[in-house]
Every structure is written in C-alpha cells, then in structure tokens.
Design an enzyme around this catalytic site. Structure first.
Site: not given
Length: 723
Positions: A82, A209-210, A218, A324, A650
């Site tokens: 991402h 996600n999360w 990723d 996000n 990230s």
C-alpha cells in the site's frame, strides 16, 4: 554528530519493554545488559554511532508517509504494497492492470520509475532548541511567536539544505520542549521492482483491515538510483543503483513465538500527551464526524468506480486511503471506550495537578494548563466549519487543485523565507509532481458527486460557521438540481482539470490566473481566502501551544519519575518487542502466527478473498520449498508482536537481534488502534508479513531467480543478472 539529543536520561530499562517509540540517541542510554537479555545480539553502538550520527537504524528509510528498509547493498528497499500503491497505479491501465496482475521486473531496464517517489536516508540529528527559542522576540504575542519559530525553522532548514540532494526538517518534541534538526540525503529516482497481485497485497481487503487473524502479503520491493558518480539525481536511464551503507539481510529462518524483535521506522503522530479534554473532543466529535463524512464519500467513489474500468483505477488510491481512515476512526472509538482512555488520562492529569499544587516552582505549569483548556473550549466553537473546510480542500480534486494553484501564485510573489512552508522553492518540485500525478486520480463523475455532497453539508452549517465561498457560488440553502447543475457547468467551463493547462497555470502570477476568468479558479480564489484566514488562526493557536505546552509537559515528565518517550512525530524511532499472541475478549486467544493453509481456508473466489490462480496452484500442490516452518508444518504468512507502532510505521522493517529482517510491519490489530492514545500491553500488537512468505512468493510462485540471487538467497551471479 554535532550535538546529541538526549530527550530523557533512560534508567530502569526493564520498564521499557514493549511501550515506547525511542529515538536512536535514546537507545544508547539503555542498559546494554538488559538489551542483551531481551535478545539483542549486536552492540547498541552498532545500532547507532553517536560520533557519526548514524548506524544500522539508518537502514530504515522514509519513503513518503511510510517506512522502508534497505535489504541489499544495491539499493533494494522493501516496504508495504500500500506504500508503493501510487507507483503501481501510475503504470496501470485497463489494458495492463498492474494493480490486479502484480509486477516483476525481469531486469533493471524493466523497473518502473515512480513520479514523485522519494527515499530519504537519515544522516545526522542536531539539537537546535536554543536556536529556536532564541528566535522568539521578548514579549511576542502568540501569532508573532509562531511566525518567529516558523521563520527560524525555515532558516535552519535552508542552511542545512545547501548540501546537494539534502532534505532537512526541524522536528518538535513534547510540543516545543525540544527541537531537533534532522539531515537526510534524498534519493529522487525510485523504481518499482516487484509488487504482488493486489489479491495478495490486499488479501482480505477492508474486511480484514485492522483485524487478526490476517493473511496479507502487504509488501513490495522498490529500488533507489543515483547518478553514475554516486550523487543523488532525478530519473535518468544512465543512473545506477544506490549503494546502501546499512541494510538488513533477510533472516531465512524467520521467527517463532517469544522471539525478540525490533521495529524501526517513522511513526507519524500519536496523542498520548494531549489533555484529557482534547482526547474527549476527538472521541465525541472528530472521529464520529470523520466516519460520517468519509462514509458518504467512500460510497460515492465505490458506486462511480464500479461504472467504468478506467474510473475504478482512477479512484483506487483515494478510495484505499479513505477506507483506511474510516476504519481507523471506528477502531479509535472502540478502543477509547474499551480502555476508558479519556478517563485514565483525566485521572493521570489530576495526579499531575495535585503534585504541582504542592510545589511553588510548578505554578507556571498549572497556569499553562488552565490556558490550554480555555483554548480548547474556544476551538470547539468552530469545529464543524474547520473540519468541512479541510475535507473540501483536500478530498475533492476540483476545489483542491484550484486552491493549490491560487495559493501557489500568491505565495510565490513573496520572498522564499516569508512563504508558507509548503510553497517554498524546496517544495515546488513536489507540488509540480502532485499537480501532474493527480490527473491519474481524477474521475469527474465521482469528483462532482463528492463536491455536491460537501456543498449540501456546508449549507446546513450554523450562522457562525458558514463557508462564504460556498454560499457565494451556490447560495445559502440546498437545492440538489441547481447545485448539481452549477457544479457541472463549473467543471465543463474550467481548464483547471486539463493537465496541460494546469501545468501552465502553475507558473502564472495571481493577475494572470484572475485574467483567465476561469470559474473553478474564481471559486478557488474565494475558498483560498478562507483557507488563509484559517491558517492564521491556527498559527495563533500554535503559538499559544508553543508557549504553554512545554511548561505543562515539564511537570508531567517530572511527576512521572520514569522515562517517558515523546509522542511520535514522523522521526526515526525504534521499539523493542516480542512475538506474542493475545486475548481479544473473554474466552478467546489468538496465536501469533498465520499460515498459507489459512490463506486458502479464506479463499472464496470473490473479492476480497480471491487467491490468484498461480498462488493457489503452488499452495494446493504444497510447493513450500525451503520456506516451510518445521513447527507449523506450513509456510508462515503473518505474525504478531507487541511493538509500539502507529501510522507511518507502515513498511517498517521488523528485525531480529542480529539485525536481520524477519518481517515487514503493515498494520495493528483492531483492539490496538487506539494505541495512539495509550499503550495497553494486553492488546498492543502490530501485524507483520513474515519474510518467509515474501521469499515463498518470489521463489515458488514468481520464480524471481535473479532477484533472489541479488538478495543472497540463491547462490550465483547477482548484479550482472539484474542488469
């Protein structure tokens, strides 16, 4: 290093496990015996050399809002899928959809340059607190204070950046208690080497996600290039790979539960030092409003993107970012409530007040807190207007580009050091890249619908919070057909959304822009006037905070009587951790590793759980190669650790005690989203791609032989096979 920043004298090191985003300099103050007992096998001085102001930690690099890590001397950087998304999107078309298909450069000549992509390698850290504070005139009001601090910041950065290919910043710690000048070399030729298919890089999509358990690959691999003489340079076919002094070899043995790891990177912003009332405002207003507004914009992007293949690609990056933030906001609210974090902060604050009331020397801290609370109450009066104005100028391309062009023309007329930081000469190449890159993100049907939605919201604001530019163009009451027709006419008549014309506009004066009589530019002038006024108001608030917050923060640190890491501020940090599972709720326990079998268990054949055919074929044939974990009897995919991370981490390298890369950080678990407001060791878990999954994909799925040789995984010639 010229001067070493030691924010805290770190003692009682065992208390630091897990919690704390520590600066490189602070690592040197930790007890080496304790670090060794935790699992660190290299000398702390290898992590950071105080004489040189660099070390192994500098192998973690800033890649523009994310972190990356050198994994080979030849300039290879691993980061998140991402984080490389914009490069992948830039080179994707409906006919060659690299987002869906993935990408592997067979040789260096096939690597894809990223417009505006940058890699920053840290070089030195210098304490400039005295210089910053001395720049504020005696008796300055809050606005003058902020402008003086900003001016000195720009002067220090300008002097620092006299060296070629240098990117510098002044970072504020603890709200202005300390200031540090950070000097980095900036590499401007960055190219995509490998990206897995989106169904790997985003496996599970927004559903997962999360969340944990997770099964997402990723990661992506990029490469930094320099001129043949080794100097940083813009893209040129003759450039050569950057030679990295520090890099993290890949640990082919991976990790197991209870292993020691470190996460290195550039965590963005945390809020642990906020006053309880400020935390309460984010809980009661900011996150609920973000969910409300972004929820509507996400629906618009999804609906419009589904109607057109090119539109789907165009909205992909913005949609991903909004999703996000939207889900993050929900996690923040859930965590704030579950952990009673506002109440805990209020209690902690009360303890500091009680402590300070017994000490005459702390009277200033109490007075500062009272003023900060009054400032927060005043700011709350215009919350809705400010929030909506921020979204309008950032999320809708038409107004956003118009305002940028207007502000650029106005600021460029000033001497460089008197401009707002984002419009200084040093930023113009980035602005130019953005003005060009946004064309790839623009899809008119979606943009106009988002504009319509935000105008509707603006026209419901109270009398004291009106956005004059919206009222002037669209009136004070909402009539959908009329507003929609005006937006259509605005976009049809404007040249702002034409790339060639926009590039011309970016070099024009204010008078030249006004002479165009472009309706979207005219709206941009009106909206920009309100943005400028809001900027000045926020500068005044920032000046007050710079005057008051350090005074309060001194009392907080003194009362704590133990090391307290400063809030994250996008500077290089390291957090120490162990590979651990956790209990998300009563009666449940999550193990810290997931496997390839779990990927296939989730496979439905439909998004977001549609495993690419080549991945499924290798998994079903149990072609594990050397990447199988003997204990798990499978290929590890993701793992958890109790590292203290946040946004900006990230792409952070997760490394073992030898300084070898064992994973790539890409997320936190749902129960840990509110970690930004307070660390809870029971649920503080970050999510990492296991390096063995990376290698399995490269080896057993992609047969990326040359790349694996370059990484030292396969024996034989390296560089010549990548040319």
């Amino acid at each position: 290093m010229k001067k070493t920043l030691l924010l805290l004298s770190l003692v009682a090191a065992p208390a630091l496990a897990g919690e704390g985003k520590w600066t490189p300099q602070q690592v040197l103050e930790l007890d080496p015996a304790w670090l060794k007992a935790q699992g660190l096998q290299v000398s702390p001085k290898r992590l950071w050399d105080p004489k040189r102001g660099t070390g192994l930690l500098a192998g973690a690099v800033n890649v523009g809002g994310c972190t990356g890590a050198f994994i080979a001397e030849s300039g290879l950087v691993i980061t998140n899928h991402h984080c490389a998304f914009s490069i992948i999107q830039e080179h994707s078309t409906p006919q060659r959809d690299l987002l869906t298909q993935g990408f592997l450069a067979k040789g260096r000549e096939e690597e894809l340059p990223g417009k505006g992509a940058r890699v920053q390698v840290p070089r030195s850290f210098t304490d400039v607190t005295k210089e910053m504070l001395a720049a504020v005139p005696e008796g300055a009001d809050d606005l003058s204070r902020q402008k003086s601090l900003e001016r000195k910041d720009k002067e220090l950065v300008a002097a620092c950046e006299k060296r070629p290919a240098t990117r510098c910043k002044v970072a504020s710690f603890d709200g202005g208690l300390r200031y540090v000048l950070i000097d980095s070399v900036e590499l401007a030729d960055v190219r995509l080497v490998y990206a897995p298919p989106r169904a790997v890089g985003e496996y599970g999509g927004e559903v997962d996600n999360w969340m944990w358990p997770r099964h997402t690959g990723d990661f992506a691999i990029i490469r930094a290039y320099v001129a043949p003489d080794g100097s940083a340079a813009q893209y040129n076919a003759q450039n050569v790979p950057y030679k990295a002094e520090f890099f993290f070899p890949l640990a082919t043995e991976g990790v197991k539960p209870d292993d020691f790891v470190m996460v290195l990177g550039y965590p963005g912003t945390t809020f642990r030092a906020l006053l309880a009332d400020e935390m309460a405002e984010r809980q009661a207003r900011y996150y609920p409003r973000l969910i409300d507004v972004y929820g509507e914009l996400i629906r618009i992007l999804e609906e419009e993107g589904a109607k057109d293949p090119a539109g789907k690609i165009a909205v992909a990056s913005n949609l991903k970012s909004m999703h996000n933030r939207y889900k993050n906001a929900g996690g923040q609210l859930a965590g704030l409530k579950r952990g009673s974090l506002v109440e805990k902060q209020r209690a902690a604050e009360a303890a500091v007040v009680a402590w300070a009331e017994k000490r005459k020397e702390s009277a200033g801290a109490l007075k500062a807190r009272t003023e900060l609370l009054a400032q927060q109450a005043e700011k709350a009066k215009t919350f809705e207007r400010e929030f909506l104005l921020d979204v309008l100028k950032a999320s809708v391309k038409g107004p956003s580009l118009a305002v940028t062009l207007v502000r650029l023309s106005q600021e460029r007329a000033k001497p460089d050091l008197e401009r707002k930081p984002e419009f200084m000469d040093r930023e113009l190449p980035r602005l130019k890249d953005r003005l060009e890159r946004e064309q790839k993100n623009f899809f008119a049907p979606a943009d106009k619908r988002m504009f319509l939605a935000l105008v509707r919201r603006a026209q419901t604001l109270g009398e004291s919070e009106r956005i004059a530019a919206v009222d002037k163009l669209f009136g004070r009451t909402y009539a959908e057909k009329e507003v929609s027709a005006k937006i259509d006419a605005l976009y049809t008549a404007s040249k702002v959304l034409d790339l060639t014309e926009r590039q011309k506009m970016s070099g024009e004066t204010e008078a030249q822009l006004r002479a165009r009589k472009d309706p979207l530019l005219d709206f941009g002038f009106d909206l920009a006037a309100e943005v400028v006024a809001l900027d000045e108001l926020r500068d005044r608030r920032a000046g007050a905070s710079a005057r008051l917050f350090p005074e309060w923060r001194r009392a907080v640190l003194a009362q704590a009587g133990k090391p307290v890491a400063p809030d994250a501020n996008s500077t290089l940090r390291v957090t120490f951790a162990k590979v651990k599972g956790y209990s998300p709720r009563d009666g449940a326990f999550y193990t810290p590793q997931t496997t390839l079998a779990g990927v296939m268990e989730k496979h439905t054949g439909e998004e977001p759980f549609d495993v690419p055919d080549k991945v499924a074929a290798a998994a079903e044939a149990k072609r594990y190669g050397p990447w199988v974990d003997a204990r798990l009897k499978d290929v590890p995919v993701n793992f958890l650790a109790d590292a203290d991370t946040t946004g900006g981490n990230s792409g952070s390298p997760t490394v073992n005690g030898k300084g070898q890369l064992v994973g790539v950080n890409f997320d936190r678990v749902w129960e840990n989203v509110s970690n930004d407001f307070g660390y809870n060791p029971d649920v503080a878990r970050n999510v990492n791609v296991d390096v063995r999954y990376v290698l399995w994909l490269l080896d057993q799925v992609e047969d990326a032989d040359a790349l694996l040789r370059e990484l030292g995984i396969r024996k034989g010639p390296k560089a010549q096979e990548r040319r």
